[in-house]
Design a protein around this motif. Structure first.
Motif, PDB file in Angstrom:
ATOM      1  N   ASN A 479       0.807  -1.218   0.000  1.00  0.00           N
ATOM      2  CA  ASN A 479       0.000   0.000   0.000  1.00  0.00           C
ATOM      3  C   ASN A 479       0.846   1.277   0.000  1.00  0.00           C
ATOM      4  OD1 ASN A 479      -2.528  -1.354   0.071  1.00  0.00           O
ATOM      5  ND2 ASN A 479      -2.220  -1.751   2.254  1.00  0.00           N
ATOM      6  N   ALA A 480       2.148   1.129  -0.118  1.00  0.00           N
ATOM      7  CA  ALA A 480       3.034   2.292  -0.204  1.00  0.00           C
ATOM      8  C   ALA A 480       3.170   2.720  -1.669  1.00  0.00           C
ATOM      9  CB  ALA A 480       4.401   1.959   0.369  1.00  0.00           C
ATOM     10  N   HIS A 481       3.213   4.026  -1.873  1.00  0.00           N
ATOM     11  CA  HIS A 481       3.331   4.579  -3.227  1.00  0.00           C
ATOM     12  C   HIS A 481       4.479   5.584  -3.267  1.00  0.00           C
ATOM     13  CE1 HIS A 481      -0.696   3.025  -4.560  1.00  0.00           C
ATOM     14  NE2 HIS A 481      -0.908   3.079  -3.252  1.00  0.00           N
ATOM     15  N   LEU A 482       4.935   5.868  -4.494  1.00  0.00           N
ATOM     16  CA  LEU A 482       6.031   6.799  -4.726  1.00  0.00           C
ATOM     17  C   LEU A 482       5.625   7.758  -5.839  1.00  0.00           C
ATOM     18  CD1 LEU A 482       9.086   7.659  -4.369  1.00  0.00           C
ATOM     19  CD2 LEU A 482       9.590   5.965  -6.154  1.00  0.00           C
ATOM     20  N   TYR A 483       5.837   9.061  -5.617  1.00  0.00           N
ATOM     21  CA  TYR A 483       5.472  10.071  -6.601  1.00  0.00           C
ATOM     22  C   TYR A 483       6.633  11.042  -6.821  1.00  0.00           C
ATOM     23  CZ  TYR A 483       0.641   8.688  -5.461  1.00  0.00           C
ATOM     24  OH  TYR A 483      -0.519   7.974  -5.247  1.00  0.00           O
ATOM     25  N   ALA A 484       6.713  11.587  -8.029  1.00  0.00           N
ATOM     26  CA  ALA A 484       7.503  12.788  -8.294  1.00  0.00           C
ATOM     27  C   ALA A 484       6.527  13.954  -8.272  1.00  0.00           C
ATOM     28  CB  ALA A 484       8.194  12.692  -9.643  1.00  0.00           C
ATOM     29  N   PHE A 485       6.912  15.085  -7.664  1.00  0.00           N
ATOM     30  CA  PHE A 485       5.954  16.186  -7.521  1.00  0.00           C
ATOM     31  C   PHE A 485       6.622  17.535  -7.709  1.00  0.00           C
ATOM     32  CE2 PHE A 485       7.870  16.616  -3.395  1.00  0.00           C
ATOM     33  CZ  PHE A 485       7.590  17.920  -2.971  1.00  0.00           C
ATOM     34  N   ASN A 486       5.782  18.541  -7.962  1.00  0.00           N
ATOM     35  CA  ASN A 486       6.240  19.925  -8.073  1.00  0.00           C
ATOM     36  C   ASN A 486       5.142  20.841  -7.573  1.00  0.00           C
ATOM     37  OD1 ASN A 486       7.436  22.361  -8.746  1.00  0.00           O
ATOM     38  ND2 ASN A 486       6.771  22.261 -10.892  1.00  0.00           N
ATOM     39  N   ASN A 487       5.417  21.602  -6.527  1.00  0.00           N
ATOM     40  CA  ASN A 487       4.473  22.583  -6.018  1.00  0.00           C
ATOM     41  C   ASN A 487       4.973  24.009  -6.205  1.00  0.00           C
ATOM     42  OD1 ASN A 487       2.383  20.896  -5.238  1.00  0.00           O
ATOM     43  ND2 ASN A 487       3.272  20.491  -3.217  1.00  0.00           N
ATOM     44  N   GLY A 488       5.936  24.195  -7.102  1.00  0.00           N
ATOM     45  CA  GLY A 488       6.406  25.538  -7.427  1.00  0.00           C
ATOM     46  C   GLY A 488       5.640  26.109  -8.608  1.00  0.00           C
ATOM     47  N   THR A 489       5.799  27.402  -8.858  1.00  0.00           N
ATOM     48  CA  THR A 489       5.094  28.027  -9.985  1.00  0.00           C
ATOM     49  C   THR A 489       5.766  27.720 -11.319  1.00  0.00           C
ATOM     50  OG1 THR A 489       6.386  30.064  -9.732  1.00  0.00           O
ATOM     51  CG2 THR A 489       4.291  29.931  -8.545  1.00  0.00           C
ATOM     52  N   GLU A 490       7.044  27.322 -11.280  1.00  0.00           N
ATOM     53  CA  GLU A 490       7.788  27.072 -12.512  1.00  0.00           C
ATOM     54  C   GLU A 490       7.837  25.573 -12.818  1.00  0.00           C
ATOM     55  OE1 GLU A 490       9.141  29.746 -14.493  1.00  0.00           O
ATOM     56  OE2 GLU A 490       7.612  30.545 -13.138  1.00  0.00           O
ATOM     57  N   THR A 491       7.699  25.240 -14.079  1.00  0.00           N
ATOM     58  CA  THR A 491       7.749  23.847 -14.514  1.00  0.00           C
ATOM     59  C   THR A 491       9.135  23.260 -14.275  1.00  0.00           C
ATOM     60  OG1 THR A 491       6.031  24.135 -16.177  1.00  0.00           O
ATOM     61  CG2 THR A 491       7.565  22.313 -16.516  1.00  0.00           C
ATOM     62  N   ILE A 492       9.165  22.037 -13.774  1.00  0.00           N
ATOM     63  CA  ILE A 492      10.395  21.270 -13.566  1.00  0.00           C
ATOM     64  C   ILE A 492      10.312  20.032 -14.456  1.00  0.00           C
ATOM     65  CG2 ILE A 492      11.779  19.979 -11.883  1.00  0.00           C
ATOM     66  CD1 ILE A 492      11.766  22.978 -11.359  1.00  0.00           C
ATOM     67  N   ILE A 493      11.434  19.599 -14.981  1.00  0.00           N
ATOM     68  CA  ILE A 493      11.459  18.411 -15.830  1.00  0.00           C
ATOM     69  C   ILE A 493      12.224  17.297 -15.139  1.00  0.00           C
ATOM     70  CG2 ILE A 493      12.266  17.446 -18.031  1.00  0.00           C
ATOM     71  CD1 ILE A 493      11.808  20.240 -19.245  1.00  0.00           C
ATOM     72  N   VAL A 494      11.582  16.126 -15.039  1.00  0.00           N
ATOM     73  CA  VAL A 494      12.304  14.929 -14.596  1.00  0.00           C
ATOM     74  C   VAL A 494      13.122  14.471 -15.800  1.00  0.00           C
ATOM     75  CG1 VAL A 494      12.107  12.557 -13.788  1.00  0.00           C
ATOM     76  CG2 VAL A 494      10.514  14.281 -12.953  1.00  0.00           C
ATOM     77  N   GLU A 495      14.392  14.846 -15.812  1.00  0.00           N
ATOM     78  CA  GLU A 495      15.235  14.496 -16.965  1.00  0.00           C
ATOM     79  C   GLU A 495      15.384  12.985 -17.080  1.00  0.00           C
ATOM     80  OE1 GLU A 495      18.728  16.875 -18.501  1.00  0.00           O
ATOM     81  OE2 GLU A 495      19.764  15.254 -17.436  1.00  0.00           O
ATOM     82  N   ASN A 496      15.715  12.353 -15.955  1.00  0.00           N
ATOM     83  CA  ASN A 496      15.714  10.881 -15.922  1.00  0.00           C
ATOM     84  C   ASN A 496      15.514  10.414 -14.490  1.00  0.00           C
ATOM     85  OD1 ASN A 496      18.537  10.517 -14.761  1.00  0.00           O
ATOM     86  ND2 ASN A 496      18.994  11.609 -16.662  1.00  0.00           N
ATOM     87  N   LEU A 497      14.759   9.357 -14.356  1.00  0.00           N
ATOM     88  CA  LEU A 497      14.500   8.744 -13.056  1.00  0.00           C
ATOM     89  C   LEU A 497      14.654   7.238 -13.199  1.00  0.00           C
ATOM     90  CD1 LEU A 497      11.679   9.462 -10.510  1.00  0.00           C
ATOM     91  CD2 LEU A 497      11.998   7.137 -11.345  1.00  0.00           C
ATOM     92  N   ASN A 498      15.441   6.657 -12.317  1.00  0.00           N
ATOM     93  CA  ASN A 498      15.599   5.211 -12.226  1.00  0.00           C
ATOM     94  C   ASN A 498      15.149   4.784 -10.843  1.00  0.00           C
ATOM     95  OD1 ASN A 498      16.704   3.395 -14.309  1.00  0.00           O
ATOM     96  ND2 ASN A 498      18.294   4.975 -14.496  1.00  0.00           N
ATOM     97  N   ALA A 499      14.237   3.823 -10.772  1.00  0.00           N
ATOM     98  CA  ALA A 499      13.781   3.312  -9.487  1.00  0.00           C
ATOM     99  C   ALA A 499      13.816   1.799  -9.506  1.00  0.00           C
ATOM    100  CB  ALA A 499      12.362   3.809  -9.187  1.00  0.00           C
ATOM    101  N   TRP A 500      14.302   1.230  -8.428  1.00  0.00           N
ATOM    102  CA  TRP A 500      14.412  -0.222  -8.306  1.00  0.00           C
ATOM    103  C   TRP A 500      13.685  -0.694  -7.056  1.00  0.00           C
ATOM    104  CZ3 TRP A 500      18.436   2.954  -9.606  1.00  0.00           C
ATOM    105  CH2 TRP A 500      19.119   2.700 -10.812  1.00  0.00           C
ATOM    106  N   SER A 501      12.953  -1.786  -7.154  1.00  0.00           N
ATOM    107  CA  SER A 501      12.536  -2.506  -5.960  1.00  0.00           C
ATOM    108  C   SER A 501      13.777  -3.110  -5.334  1.00  0.00           C
ATOM    109  CB  SER A 501      11.546  -3.624  -6.310  1.00  0.00           C
ATOM    110  OG  SER A 501      10.345  -3.095  -6.808  1.00  0.00           O
ATOM    111  N   MET A 502      13.812  -3.174  -3.995  1.00  0.00           N
ATOM    112  CA  MET A 502      14.976  -3.724  -3.311  1.00  0.00           C
ATOM    113  C   MET A 502      14.626  -5.043  -2.649  1.00  0.00           C
ATOM    114  SD  MET A 502      17.324  -1.561  -3.993  1.00  0.00           S
ATOM    115  CE  MET A 502      18.671  -1.600  -2.815  1.00  0.00           C
ATOM    116  N   LYS A 503      15.535  -6.010  -2.796  1.00  0.00           N
ATOM    117  CA  LYS A 503      15.362  -7.321  -2.183  1.00  0.00           C
ATOM    118  C   LYS A 503      15.959  -7.310  -0.788  1.00  0.00           C
ATOM    119  CE  LYS A 503      17.632  -8.768  -5.699  1.00  0.00           C
ATOM    120  NZ  LYS A 503      18.404  -9.566  -6.682  1.00  0.00           N
ATOM    121  N   LYS A 504      15.384  -8.090   0.110  1.00  0.00           N
ATOM    122  CA  LYS A 504      15.917  -8.200   1.455  1.00  0.00           C
ATOM    123  C   LYS A 504      17.232  -8.951   1.433  1.00  0.00           C
ATOM    124  CE  LYS A 504      14.753  -9.780   6.124  1.00  0.00           C
ATOM    125  NZ  LYS A 504      13.773 -10.477   6.966  1.00  0.00           N
TER     126      LYS A 504
END
Length: 509
Positions: A479-504
Motif C-alpha cells: 500500500n506504499a506509493h512513490l510520486y515525483a511532484f512539483n508545487n512551485g510556480t515554474e515547470t520542472i522536468i524529470v530528466e531521468n528517473l531510475n527506481a528499483w525494488s529492493m530485495k531483502k
C-alpha cells in the motif's frame, strides 16, 4: 574493520531488551557489508575496569596484521577509562572471542584535570614518528575536548600536553573520529597517512544536539595539533554528515577497495513502549563511502556500490514535465523498499524566490518547517513523495527549494516527516540542509533509499544527506506509493528517473 577478507562490525547492543542498558559489543561479520551474520558478543562487562559498561571505541590493525580494540569501560566508581582487547585466536577467521588482559587494563586513566564522567570513545590510532596516537572525547566545563594520547607499544599511553583540538561552547565531544582524505579523487587512505596531498577531517558527535559535525583542516604534525580551515566551523553552526536522524558515526579504511567507509546510527523516532513491543530499537544507515569534494570545503558521501546487488525490478521515467501541482506516480516497483535516483532539470532560473534576510543560513531546518512541501515557491518545492498512501493522507516528501540572494542561488534540501504518519506521539521533524551546488547546468540530482521506516536521501551526488525515521500506518508494504511532484510556480522536468525494488539481504534481521 576489514580483516583477512571479512568485514567486522561491532556495535553497542543490549541483549536483554529494546531499551538502553546492559551494553555489550555485539559482533557481526560479512564479506560484502550487505549480508551479515551475527556472532556472540565480542566484549561484555567482566572486569573491574568495565564492570558498569563496555562502551564505544575503535579498532586498529597493528603491524603483523594484528587487530586490537580500544574501548571505554566504566569502573565501579563510575569513572570512564580506556581499555584494550585482542583476539583470543588469530586463526579463527571470524575472531569470535576477544580477551582483555586484566593486568594491563585500563591502558588510559583520566588524570587530574580530566572529567572522569565525560571521557570516552577512543579513536582508531595512527602511527607517526615512532609513536601511536589516538584521541579520546571529553569536555572541560562547556568546552569540547579531543585529548591526544601517544604510545610506543599500544599499551602504555601518555597524554599530550595539548589536546589535538578543542572548541568553546560545544559541550561533550562523543565518538570523535580523525582521518586523512586526499585532495582529489575518491580513494580512501589508511588512518596513518600524512602529506602535502592530504587534508584531515575531525568529526565529533555533540551530546548537546545529538548530531554529528565535522571540520576539514590541516594536521600540524610537528605540533600534533589539528587546525580547521577557515571554511569550517566548530559546533552546531558547522557542517554535518547528515542533517537528519544520524549519530555516533564512525569511519574505517577498507584496504580491499581502497575506500573510507562511514557507518552511522539511526535511532527510533517512536516511543520506548513501541520499541519494546517491536522487540528491537535502532538501525544502522547504509554504509557510505566518503571523499573530499573538489572545493575542499566539505565531504561527499554515497552508498557503497554493493548495495546495488539488492536491486530488483527497475522502472524509468525520462523527460517528464512536472507543472505546478503535479504529482506523478512511479509505478511498477515495490515503493516500500526502493532505491530511487532522479535528476531534475530546471528550464528557467528567472523566477527564483528571494532569500529573506531574516532567514539564517545556519538553520535550514527552521526554514523547511516554515515553508514545507505545500507552500508554493517559484522554483520548488519539487522532489519525491516517499512512503505515500494511495490518497496521500500520509507521505514523506524529500524535496528541493531554490532561493536567490544578492550573490548566488541558495538550494535547500528537505526531508519533512510531519505528514509521514497518522499516528500520534511520534517525533516528526522537518529535517533540512543547504546544498553547496552550482546551478550552471540547471540540474539537481536526488537519490533516496526507502526501507519501510527509513528514508535516506543524498542531494547533488552526496553533497547534502538527510536520514528520516517514519512510521506510516497506511503507506505500508504493497500500500506504499512513490510520486515525483512539483508545487512551485515554474515547470520542472524529470530528466531521468531510475527506481528499483529492493530485495531483502540474506541474514539481515
Amino acid at each position: 574493520m576489514y580483516y583477512n577478507g571479512i568485514y567486522h562490525f561491532f556495535y553497542q547492543y543490549n541483549p536483554k531488551g529494546a531499551v538502553w542498558g546492559n551494553i555489550v559489543w555485539a559482533h557481526s561479520v560479512s564479506k560484502d557489508m550487505i549480508n551479515w551474520k551475527a556472532l556472540e558478543p565480542a566484549i561484555y562487562p567482566s572486569h573491574r575496569f568495565d564492570r558498569k559498561g563496555a562502551w564505544s571505541g575503535s579498532a586498529t590493525i597493528l603491524p603483523g596484521n594484528k587487530p586490537v580494540i580500544l574501548y571505554t569501560g566504566v569502573d565501579p566508581s563510575d569513572r570512564q577509562v580506556q581499555n584494550y582487547a585482542v583476539p583470543a585466536n588469530l586463526s579463527d577467521p571470524y575472531l569470535r572471542k576477544w580477551i582483555k588482559p586484566a593486568g594491563l587494563n585500563p591502558v588510559v586513566d583520566p588524570e587530574a584535570g580530566v572529567n572522569a564522567s565525560a571521557f570516552r570513545d577512543p579513536t582508531t590510532a595512527w602511527w607517526l614518528s615512532g609513536h601511536w596516537r589516538m584521541v579520546v572525547g571529553s569536555k572541560r566545563n562547556h568546552r569540547g575536548m579531543a585529548y591526544l594520547y601517544r604510545s610506543r607499544d599500544f599499551i602504555h599511553w601518555i597524554k599530550a600536553k595539548h589536546p589535538l583540538h578543542s572548541a568553546p561552547h560545544t559541550g561533550m565531544w562523543e565518538c570523535p573520529d580523525f582521518y586523512p582524505v586526499l585532495l582529489s579523487g575518491k580513494q580512501g587512505l589508511d588512518t596513518s597517512v600524512v602529506g602535502k596531498q592530504v587534508k584531515h577531517v575531525l568529526k565529533v558527535s555533540l551530546d548537546v544536539t545529538r548530531y554529528d559535525y565535522y571540520t576539514v583542516g590541516t594536521y600540524l604534525t610537528d605540533e600534533d595539533r589539528y587546525v580547521p580551515d577557515n571554511t569550517s566551523v566548530d559546533g552546531w553552526a558547522g557542517i554535518r554528515y547528515d542533517y537528519g536522524n544520524f549519530y555516533a558515526s564512525k569511519t574505517f579504511f577498507d584496504p580491499a577497495k581502497k575506500r573510507r567507509i562511514l557507518w552511522g546510527w539511526v535511532n527510533e523516532s517512536d516511543t520506548t513502549s513501541d520499541d519494546v513491543r517491536k522487540g528491537w530499537a535502532g538501525i544502522q544507515a547504509i554504509p557510505r563511502i566518503v571523499w573530499l569534494d573538489p572545493s575542499q570545503r566539505q565531504l561527499m558521501q554515497w552508498p557503497i556500490q554493493e548495495l546495488e546487488t539488492l536491486r530488483g525490478t527497475n522502472v524509468k521515467m525520462n523527460h517528464q514535465m512536472l507543472k505546478t501541482g503535479d504529482h506523478i506516480e512511479v509505478k511498477g516497483i515495490s515503493a516500500a523498499q526502493a532505491d530511487v535516483d532522479v535528476t531534475f532539470y530546471i528550464p528557467s532560473l528567472d523566477k527564483v524566490e528571494a532569500f529573506n534576510l531574516g532567514w539564517s543560513l545556519t538553520d535550514a531546518q527552521l526554514l523547511c518547517a516554515k515553508k514545507g512541501s505545500k507552500v508554493q515557491g517559484g522554483i520548488g518545492p519539487f522532489g519525491l513523495l516517499a512512503l505515500a498512501s494511495e490518497n496521500i493522507e500520509e507521505y514523506t516528501p524529500v524535496f528541493f527549494r531554490i532561493f536567490k540572494s544578492s550573490q548566488k542561488h541558495i538550494v535547500l534540501l528537505c526531508s519533512d516527516a510531519r505528514s509521514s504518519s497518522l499516528k500520534d506521539g511520534l517525533y516528526k521533524p522537518s529535517f533540512a540542509g543547504f546544498v553547496d551546488v552550482d546551478l550552471t547546468d540547471k540540474k539537481l540530482s536526488l537519490r533516496s533509499l526507502i526501507d519501510h521506516s527509513v528514508v535516506e536521501s543524498f542531494g547533488a551526488g552526496g553533497k547534502t544527506c538527510i536520514t528520516s525515521r517514519v512510521y506510516p500506518t497506511l503507506a505500508v508494504l504493497e500500500n506504499a506509493h512513490l510520486y515525483a511532484f512539483n508545487n512551485g510556480t515554474e515547470t520542472i522536468i524529470v530528466e531521468n528517473l531510475n527506481a528499483w525494488s529492493m530485495k531483502k539481504p540474506l541474514g539481515m534481521n
